[in-house]
Scaffold this motif. Structure first.
Motif, PDB file in Angstrom:
ATOM      1  N   ALA A 172     -43.799  10.172 -25.591  1.00 42.01           N
ATOM      2  CA  ALA A 172     -43.502  11.249 -26.540  1.00 42.01           C
ATOM      3  C   ALA A 172     -42.884  12.457 -25.842  1.00 42.01           C
ATOM      4  CB  ALA A 172     -44.777  11.661 -27.269  1.00 42.01           C
ATOM      5  N   ASN A 173     -43.139  12.622 -24.557  1.00 47.04           N
ATOM      6  CA  ASN A 173     -42.646  13.791 -23.818  1.00 47.04           C
ATOM      7  C   ASN A 173     -41.527  13.442 -22.838  1.00 47.04           C
ATOM      8  OD1 ASN A 173     -44.605  16.240 -24.409  1.00 47.04           O
ATOM      9  ND2 ASN A 173     -45.876  14.409 -24.312  1.00 47.04           N
ATOM     10  N   TRP A 174     -40.987  12.245 -22.948  1.00 44.31           N
ATOM     11  CA  TRP A 174     -39.962  11.798 -22.005  1.00 44.31           C
ATOM     12  C   TRP A 174     -38.679  12.632 -22.110  1.00 44.31           C
ATOM     13  CZ3 TRP A 174     -39.777   9.235 -17.695  1.00 44.31           C
ATOM     14  CH2 TRP A 174     -38.566   8.707 -17.231  1.00 44.31           C
ATOM     15  N   ASP A 175     -38.343  13.129 -23.296  1.00 46.87           N
ATOM     16  CA  ASP A 175     -37.128  13.925 -23.451  1.00 46.87           C
ATOM     17  C   ASP A 175     -37.145  15.158 -22.547  1.00 46.87           C
ATOM     18  OD1 ASP A 175     -36.165  12.181 -25.298  1.00 46.87           O
ATOM     19  OD2 ASP A 175     -36.659  13.394 -27.051  1.00 46.87           O
ATOM     20  N   THR A 176     -38.341  15.674 -22.307  1.00 42.60           N
ATOM     21  CA  THR A 176     -38.471  16.836 -21.425  1.00 42.60           C
ATOM     22  C   THR A 176     -38.652  16.429 -19.973  1.00 42.60           C
ATOM     23  OG1 THR A 176     -39.484  18.143 -23.200  1.00 42.60           O
ATOM     24  CG2 THR A 176     -39.827  18.915 -20.947  1.00 42.60           C
ATOM     25  N   LEU A 177     -39.535  15.465 -19.729  1.00 39.77           N
ATOM     26  CA  LEU A 177     -39.879  15.090 -18.362  1.00 39.77           C
ATOM     27  C   LEU A 177     -38.832  14.182 -17.710  1.00 39.77           C
ATOM     28  CD1 LEU A 177     -43.692  14.339 -18.877  1.00 39.77           C
ATOM     29  CD2 LEU A 177     -42.656  16.397 -17.898  1.00 39.77           C
ATOM     30  N   GLY A 178     -38.246  13.292 -18.476  1.00 37.23           N
ATOM     31  CA  GLY A 178     -37.312  12.319 -17.919  1.00 37.23           C
ATOM     32  C   GLY A 178     -36.137  12.943 -17.181  1.00 37.23           C
ATOM     33  N   PRO A 179     -35.355  13.812 -17.839  1.00 32.92           N
ATOM     34  CA  PRO A 179     -34.206  14.405 -17.146  1.00 32.92           C
ATOM     35  C   PRO A 179     -34.593  15.252 -15.941  1.00 32.92           C
ATOM     36  CG  PRO A 179     -33.994  14.645 -19.532  1.00 32.92           C
ATOM     37  CD  PRO A 179     -35.397  14.171 -19.270  1.00 32.92           C
ATOM     38  N   ALA A 180     -35.733  15.943 -16.024  1.00 36.39           N
ATOM     39  CA  ALA A 180     -36.141  16.824 -14.932  1.00 36.39           C
ATOM     40  C   ALA A 180     -36.680  16.062 -13.732  1.00 36.39           C
ATOM     41  CB  ALA A 180     -37.201  17.807 -15.436  1.00 36.39           C
ATOM     42  N   LEU A 181     -37.408  14.969 -13.975  1.00 38.48           N
ATOM     43  CA  LEU A 181     -38.117  14.300 -12.892  1.00 38.48           C
ATOM     44  C   LEU A 181     -37.581  12.911 -12.533  1.00 38.48           C
ATOM     45  CD1 LEU A 181     -41.795  15.129 -13.985  1.00 38.48           C
ATOM     46  CD2 LEU A 181     -40.398  16.316 -12.273  1.00 38.48           C
ATOM     47  N   ALA A 182     -36.784  12.307 -13.403  1.00 39.94           N
ATOM     48  CA  ALA A 182     -36.421  10.908 -13.167  1.00 39.94           C
ATOM     49  C   ALA A 182     -34.927  10.624 -13.257  1.00 39.94           C
ATOM     50  CB  ALA A 182     -37.186  10.011 -14.142  1.00 39.94           C
ATOM     51  N   THR A 183     -34.353  10.736 -14.442  1.00 40.61           N
ATOM     52  CA  THR A 183     -33.019  10.185 -14.693  1.00 40.61           C
ATOM     53  C   THR A 183     -31.894  10.881 -13.932  1.00 40.61           C
ATOM     54  OG1 THR A 183     -32.846  11.557 -16.700  1.00 40.61           O
ATOM     55  CG2 THR A 183     -33.684   9.316 -16.949  1.00 40.61           C
ATOM     56  N   ARG A 184     -32.132  12.065 -13.420  1.00 44.31           N
ATOM     57  CA  ARG A 184     -31.098  12.747 -12.636  1.00 44.31           C
ATOM     58  C   ARG A 184     -31.077  12.259 -11.189  1.00 44.31           C
ATOM     59  NH1 ARG A 184     -33.082  18.946 -12.319  1.00 44.31           N
ATOM     60  NH2 ARG A 184     -31.159  19.113 -11.089  1.00 44.31           N
ATOM     61  N   TYR A 185     -32.046  11.435 -10.827  1.00 46.39           N
ATOM     62  CA  TYR A 185     -32.143  10.932  -9.451  1.00 46.39           C
ATOM     63  C   TYR A 185     -31.624   9.495  -9.370  1.00 46.39           C
ATOM     64  CZ  TYR A 185     -34.885  15.100  -8.680  1.00 46.39           C
ATOM     65  OH  TYR A 185     -35.274  16.421  -8.593  1.00 46.39           O
ATOM     66  N   PRO A 186     -31.202   9.054  -8.183  1.00 49.99           N
ATOM     67  CA  PRO A 186     -30.577   7.730  -8.070  1.00 49.99           C
ATOM     68  C   PRO A 186     -31.582   6.583  -8.134  1.00 49.99           C
ATOM     69  CG  PRO A 186     -30.784   8.726  -5.898  1.00 49.99           C
ATOM     70  CD  PRO A 186     -31.207   9.788  -6.897  1.00 49.99           C
ATOM     71  N   LYS A 187     -31.082   5.429  -8.576  1.00 46.70           N
ATOM     72  CA  LYS A 187     -31.836   4.185  -8.491  1.00 46.70           C
ATOM     73  C   LYS A 187     -31.433   3.525  -7.171  1.00 46.70           C
ATOM     74  CE  LYS A 187     -32.083   3.331 -13.480  1.00 46.70           C
ATOM     75  NZ  LYS A 187     -31.786   2.361 -14.574  1.00 46.70           N
ATOM     76  N   VAL A 188     -32.348   3.522  -6.225  1.00 46.42           N
ATOM     77  CA  VAL A 188     -32.017   3.072  -4.868  1.00 46.42           C
ATOM     78  C   VAL A 188     -32.475   1.637  -4.663  1.00 46.42           C
ATOM     79  CG1 VAL A 188     -32.279   3.511  -2.406  1.00 46.42           C
ATOM     80  CG2 VAL A 188     -32.196   5.433  -4.018  1.00 46.42           C
ATOM     81  N   ASN A 189     -31.502   0.740  -4.529  1.00 47.55           N
ATOM     82  CA  ASN A 189     -31.756  -0.664  -4.211  1.00 47.55           C
ATOM     83  C   ASN A 189     -31.592  -0.826  -2.705  1.00 47.55           C
ATOM     84  OD1 ASN A 189     -31.619  -3.419  -3.767  1.00 47.55           O
ATOM     85  ND2 ASN A 189     -30.465  -3.849  -5.633  1.00 47.55           N
ATOM     86  N   LEU A 190     -32.664  -1.136  -2.001  1.00 49.06           N
ATOM     87  CA  LEU A 190     -32.599  -1.225  -0.540  1.00 49.06           C
ATOM     88  C   LEU A 190     -31.651  -2.319  -0.079  1.00 49.06           C
ATOM     89  CD1 LEU A 190     -36.376  -0.738   0.383  1.00 49.06           C
ATOM     90  CD2 LEU A 190     -34.540   0.961   0.390  1.00 49.06           C
ATOM     91  N   LEU A 191     -31.452  -3.353  -0.881  1.00 48.58           N
ATOM     92  CA  LEU A 191     -30.543  -4.432  -0.499  1.00 48.58           C
ATOM     93  C   LEU A 191     -29.088  -3.988  -0.573  1.00 48.58           C
ATOM     94  CD1 LEU A 191     -32.168  -7.521  -2.264  1.00 48.58           C
ATOM     95  CD2 LEU A 191     -32.487  -6.720   0.075  1.00 48.58           C
ATOM     96  N   VAL A 192     -28.819  -2.957  -1.358  1.00 41.33           N
ATOM     97  CA  VAL A 192     -27.468  -2.408  -1.461  1.00 41.33           C
ATOM     98  C   VAL A 192     -27.286  -1.287  -0.453  1.00 41.33           C
ATOM     99  CG1 VAL A 192     -25.845  -1.176  -2.963  1.00 41.33           C
ATOM    100  CG2 VAL A 192     -27.231  -3.045  -3.885  1.00 41.33           C
ATOM    101  N   THR A 193     -28.275  -0.403  -0.382  1.00 39.16           N
ATOM    102  CA  THR A 193     -28.174   0.759   0.514  1.00 39.16           C
ATOM    103  C   THR A 193     -28.173   0.355   1.983  1.00 39.16           C
ATOM    104  OG1 THR A 193     -29.342   2.108  -1.121  1.00 39.16           O
ATOM    105  CG2 THR A 193     -29.236   2.970   1.122  1.00 39.16           C
ATOM    106  N   LEU A 194     -29.008  -0.617   2.340  1.00 41.21           N
ATOM    107  CA  LEU A 194     -29.156  -1.017   3.752  1.00 41.21           C
ATOM    108  C   LEU A 194     -28.497  -2.357   4.068  1.00 41.21           C
ATOM    109  CD1 LEU A 194     -32.937  -0.084   4.244  1.00 41.21           C
ATOM    110  CD2 LEU A 194     -30.917   1.306   4.766  1.00 41.21           C
ATOM    111  N   SER A 195     -27.853  -2.978   3.097  1.00 41.39           N
ATOM    112  CA  SER A 195     -27.295  -4.330   3.191  1.00 41.39           C
ATOM    113  C   SER A 195     -28.421  -5.326   2.909  1.00 41.39           C
ATOM    114  CB  SER A 195     -26.673  -4.632   4.554  1.00 41.39           C
ATOM    115  OG  SER A 195     -27.660  -4.947   5.524  1.00 41.39           O
TER     116      SER A 195
END
Length: 403
Positions: free
Chosen positions: A336-359
């Motif tokens: 119910a509070n994702w509209d406020t919390l999501g952009p501030a704490l989650a969706t503005r940050y990258p999705k880091v796949n170690l197999l892509v970032t490090l090979s």
């Protein structure tokens, strides 16, 4: 026949063997269904369905647009798997004649279950996963967010343990005289429970097999769920006890078993990814860290994690029914509070796949290096904790004991 029944259906299974089996099964589950072994996302949907029943429209919330709210539990892969887990846990508990209503001795335990469960549910969904999706099955998916969550959960469990050890939260000890002779009525009831357990198992497996002919993935999800349920109940797999024992008694056997299970799973997941199955990667942001701390704190206060409250509730432990209620409520509040919390704490940050970032090779090596380092750290902690305990018992200063 009696010995076989006692050994495989009544006695608890080895936690290490069961966790390794869970690691292998979760890998196969990923390869077959394309998703991972996870439960809190589905519990959040259950909360959404309850709100729909009450006349609200959570399907329009941003969070449910991310995880989906279509259909019903029995026609979703996650839903069928979770239903299977409940059925498998119930069957296993009945086999062992371990189903009996057990009520909390103090009413405050219900409040503790609700509050702890809600904090854990909120934290799990903030981080997009619980002890499964953001830990046991998240790390083998090579998602950086799972490492952030795991380390934060350890920290949160430490603070949770400090609070749980406060006197007003301690359970009252009560000694009861036990007659070792089993009354005839008890033996009859035990036999009845075993037969009911077999019936539950056969019906659940039959339903899963029947679903295979119409919707193969749903059928497989149900069957895997039954297997997961059997494992967690028969081996009493609870991540809460792994963290809590580490801080209270210094025992790390369950925590080390969990790491070995992840090591087994990681190689299988890596193989599937190389074959083209996409791993589940989520945002490596503050949401994973804050969510992990809240989750670790909450599960210790509640007394059980997602796997723990599922099988214990099927054993008739009423306390854990309330943990589940709190868990679903907390997850729904987060949605119910994702509209406020999501952009501030989650969706503005990258999705880091170690197999892509490090090979691919680098990500695999880094994951195994992290798991190996964690395993060695647990061994060190257990040894250090034991030394300190012995030093206290002999009234020797810890510094002297380490010399």
């Amino acid at each position: 026949m009696t010995n076989l029944k006692e050994r495989y259906f009544v006695r608890f299974w080895s936690p290490l063997s069961a966790v390794v089996a869970a690691g292998i099964m979760s890998t196969l589950y990923f390869g077959i269904t394309g998703t991972f072994w996870a439960v809190t996302g589905e519990f959040t949907r259950w909360g959404g369905h309850l709100l729909q029943f009450a006349g609200f429209h959570p399907e329009n919330w941003a969070y449910f647009k991310v995880i989906g709210l279509q259909g019903a539990p029995w026609n979703r892969i996650d839903g069928m798997m979770v239903i299977g887990m409940f059925a498998g846990s119930l069957a296993a508990a009945l086999w062992a004649r371990n189903v009996k209503l057990r009520f909390p001795r103090r009413k405050r335990r219900i409040a503790q279950a609700l509050i702890g469960g809600a904090i854990a549910g909120f934290g799990a969904r903030l981080a997009m996963g619980c002890n499964l999706a953001a830990f046991f099955t998240g790390i083998p998916q090579f998602s950086l967010h799972a490492w952030l969550f795991a380390l934060s959960t350890v920290m949160g469990s430490y603070f949770g343990t400090r609070v749980a050890l406060m006197r007003f939260l301690q359970a009252d000890a009560k000694l009861v005289r036990v007659d070792k002779r089993r009354p005839a009525s008890t033996a009859v009831e035990s036999s009845r429970q075993f037969r009911i357990g077999m019936a539950v198992f056969v019906v659940a497996v039959g339903a899963g097999v029947a679903a295979l002919f119409g919707q193969p993935k749903l059928g497989m999800a149900g069957l895997f769920g039954i297997g997961f349920g059997l494992l967690i109940e028969r081996a009493q797999i609870c991540f809460t006890s792994a963290f809590r024992d580490m801080w209270i008694t210094g025992r790390t056997a369950m925590a080390r078993a969990i790491i070995i299970g992840m090591m087994v799973s990681a190689f299988g997941i890596f193989s599937y990814v190389q074959l083209g199955v996409a791993p589940k990667i989520y945002w490596a942001g503050p949401n994973a860290i804050l969510g992990g701390v809240l989750f670790g704190f909450g599960i210790v206060i509640a007394g059980g994690c997602e796997t723990g409250w599922i099988y214990r509730s099927m054993e008739g432990q009423v306390h854990y029914w309330w943990v589940g209620v709190g868990n679903i409520a907390g997850a729904t509040v987060l949605a119910a509070n994702w509209d406020t919390l999501g952009p501030a704490l989650a969706t503005r940050y990258p999705k880091v796949n170690l197999l892509v970032t490090l090979s691919p090779a680098g990500g695999l090596v880094a994951t195994y290096a992290g798991l190996a380092a964690s395993f060695l750290l647990l061994l060190w902690w257990e040894r250090r904790f034991g030394q300190r305990q012995r030093a206290r018992e002999t009234n020797v200063e810890p510094q002297e004991a380490f010399q």
